[in-house]
Each structure stands twice: as structure tokens, then as C-alpha cells.
Design an enzyme around this catalytic site. Structure first.
Site, PDB file in Angstrom:
ATOM      1  N   ASN A 167      -5.833  13.416 -10.690  1.00 47.23           N
ATOM      2  CA  ASN A 167      -6.546  13.896 -11.873  1.00 47.23           C
ATOM      3  C   ASN A 167      -6.243  15.385 -12.040  1.00 47.23           C
ATOM      4  OD1 ASN A 167      -8.492  15.458 -10.304  1.00 47.23           O
ATOM      5  ND2 ASN A 167      -9.447  13.499  -9.812  1.00 47.23           N
ATOM      6  N   ASP A 219       0.852  -1.180   0.000  1.00 49.14           N
ATOM      7  CA  ASP A 219       0.000   0.000   0.000  1.00 49.14           C
ATOM      8  C   ASP A 219       0.893   1.236   0.000  1.00 49.14           C
ATOM      9  OD1 ASP A 219      -1.648   2.146   0.711  1.00 49.14           O
ATOM     10  OD2 ASP A 219      -2.679   1.050   2.297  1.00 49.14           O
ATOM     11  N   ILE A 220       0.786   2.059  -1.023  1.00 46.24           N
ATOM     12  CA  ILE A 220       1.654   3.228  -1.139  1.00 46.24           C
ATOM     13  C   ILE A 220       1.483   4.189   0.026  1.00 46.24           C
ATOM     14  CG2 ILE A 220       0.121   4.668  -2.556  1.00 46.24           C
ATOM     15  CD1 ILE A 220       2.771   5.276  -4.226  1.00 46.24           C
ATOM     16  N   GLY A 261      -9.055   5.267  -6.870  1.00 46.55           N
ATOM     17  CA  GLY A 261      -7.780   4.560  -6.973  1.00 46.55           C
ATOM     18  C   GLY A 261      -6.729   5.084  -6.010  1.00 46.55           C
ATOM     19  N   VAL A 262      -5.506   5.244  -6.516  1.00 43.01           N
ATOM     20  CA  VAL A 262      -4.393   5.753  -5.707  1.00 43.01           C
ATOM     21  C   VAL A 262      -4.741   7.125  -5.144  1.00 43.01           C
ATOM     22  CG1 VAL A 262      -1.991   6.542  -5.786  1.00 43.01           C
ATOM     23  CG2 VAL A 262      -2.640   4.420  -6.940  1.00 43.01           C
ATOM     24  N   ASP A 263      -5.342   7.974  -5.962  1.00 47.49           N
ATOM     25  CA  ASP A 263      -5.695   9.338  -5.541  1.00 47.49           C
ATOM     26  C   ASP A 263      -6.625   9.299  -4.328  1.00 47.49           C
ATOM     27  OD1 ASP A 263      -5.686  12.142  -5.740  1.00 47.49           O
ATOM     28  OD2 ASP A 263      -7.272  12.177  -7.236  1.00 47.49           O
ATOM     29  N   SER A 277      -1.115   5.955 -14.398  1.00 50.20           N
ATOM     30  CA  SER A 277      -2.027   5.728 -15.536  1.00 50.20           C
ATOM     31  C   SER A 277      -2.367   4.272 -15.806  1.00 50.20           C
ATOM     32  CB  SER A 277      -1.507   6.389 -16.826  1.00 50.20           C
ATOM     33  OG  SER A 277      -1.558   7.795 -16.706  1.00 50.20           O
ATOM     34  N   GLY A 307      -4.102   2.231 -13.997  1.00 50.59           N
ATOM     35  CA  GLY A 307      -5.385   1.812 -13.455  1.00 50.59           C
ATOM     36  C   GLY A 307      -6.531   2.263 -14.330  1.00 50.59           C
ATOM     37  N   TYR A 313      -7.061   4.889 -15.865  1.00 52.98           N
ATOM     38  CA  TYR A 313      -6.707   5.627 -17.079  1.00 52.98           C
ATOM     39  C   TYR A 313      -6.299   4.717 -18.237  1.00 52.98           C
ATOM     40  CZ  TYR A 313      -7.078  10.301 -15.017  1.00 52.98           C
ATOM     41  OH  TYR A 313      -7.530  11.462 -14.457  1.00 52.98           O
TER      42      TYR A 313
END
Length: 164
Positions: free
Chosen positions: A24, A10-11, A32-34, A118, A120, A122
Site C-alpha cells: 500500500n 506461496d510467494i 494479503g500479499v503485503d 491489485s 486481490g 484492490y
């Protein structure tokens, strides 16, 4: 040039100087990550995004905020190309990693954890995203000593490992 490493995990839990957010253009949180970074960092991350990026960020660019409650000191936000929206130029994805390293150098960050930008929602093909990440992080001059690619799943880890 950075030593490029791979971890599965997990980042948001990485004990590094900075974590990279695949953001974005609006810079107001997302999925997602964001979404994970905004949730883990808390409201300070969004407040800093609003203050630093009132007009958002362009695709391929990067900027930083506090990491809030995460173990990292900073979040380096970058906007990856959205292949599903027709942004298919690999130079945009390369720019994300280069700009993140430039921002890390400006901050004095030496250890930086990256997602596969990108890859995921994207829609960038996983193998190509991994190749671009590894090659760009290896080939871009920087004061960063460790560029840690954090793979959330087995497929991402295998894709990165193939290029290490």
C-alpha cells in the site's frame, strides 16, 4: 526480456533473487500479499521500509528492501492501483511491473517472483490483471531472466495460464 513462468504456491517461500510485494502507499505492512511478506520476512522488512520510504510510495512506483528471513535476497515493493478507490487507469498497473523490472535491474536480480498486483483487495478483474502482468513482463526490456508469476489459488493460476 524475461521468460514468464507460472507456479502455484506461496510467494514468501520462492527461492529467487527478489520477491515482489503488492504494497500500500504507506509502506508499513497490510493485508494479503503485503501482510504475508512482512510476516515471513520479519521485522527487518518493516524497519527497512520505514528507513527507505519515510513518505511511502506513489501508486505505480516501486522500491526495494531486504527480504529478511525469506529465501529471496530482496523484496521489491510496488503500489498497485486500487480500483475500489477509483484508480482504474491500466497504465498504473503496467507501471508497477515495469518499475519492478527496473528496480530488479538496478539490484542485479535475475529471478523475480511476482504476485498478481491489485488482483486481490484492490479489486482489479483477475483476467485483466493476468493479461497486463504477462504482457508487460514479456514486453519490457530487462536483464531479468525469469519473471515468475506466483498464483496463490486456482482461479489466479487459470487466469495467468490463459495468457502464457
Amino acid at each position: 526480456m524475461a521468460d514468464v513462468t507460472l507456479v502455484r504456491g506461496d510467494i514468501t517461500t520462492q527461492a529467487v533473487d527478489a520477491v515482489v510485494n503488492a504494497a500500500n502507499n504507506r509502506m508499513r505492512g497490510g493485508g494479503g500479499v503485503d501482510g504475508a511478506i512482512h510476516a515471513a520476512g520479519g521485522p527487518e522488512v518493516l524497519a527497512d521500509c520505514v528507513r527507505r520510504f519515510p513518505d511511502g510510495l506513489a501508486t505505480g512506483d516501486a522500491g526495494w528492501t531486504t527480504a529478511g528471513a525469506m529465501p529471496a535476497r530482496w523484496v521489491i515493493h510496488t503500489v498497485g492501483p486500487d480500483r475500489r478507490a477509483g484508480q482504474t487507469d491500466p497504465a498504473l498497473l503496467v507501471s508497477c511491473y515495469r518499475r519492478c523490472l527496473e528496480v530488479a535491474d538496478e539490484l542485479g536480480a535475475r529471478t523475480v517472483a511476482f504476485p498478481l498486483v491489485s488482483a486481490g483487495v484492490y479489486g482489479w478483474p483477475l483476467d485483466d490483471a493476468a493479461r497486463i502482468a504477462v504482457e508487460t513482463l514479456r514486453d519490457t526490456p530487462s536483464q531479468v531472466t525469469e519473471a515468475r508469476l506466483v498464483a496463490f489459488g486456482e482461479a489466479a493460476a487459470a487466469a495467468v495460464n490463459a495468457w502464457l
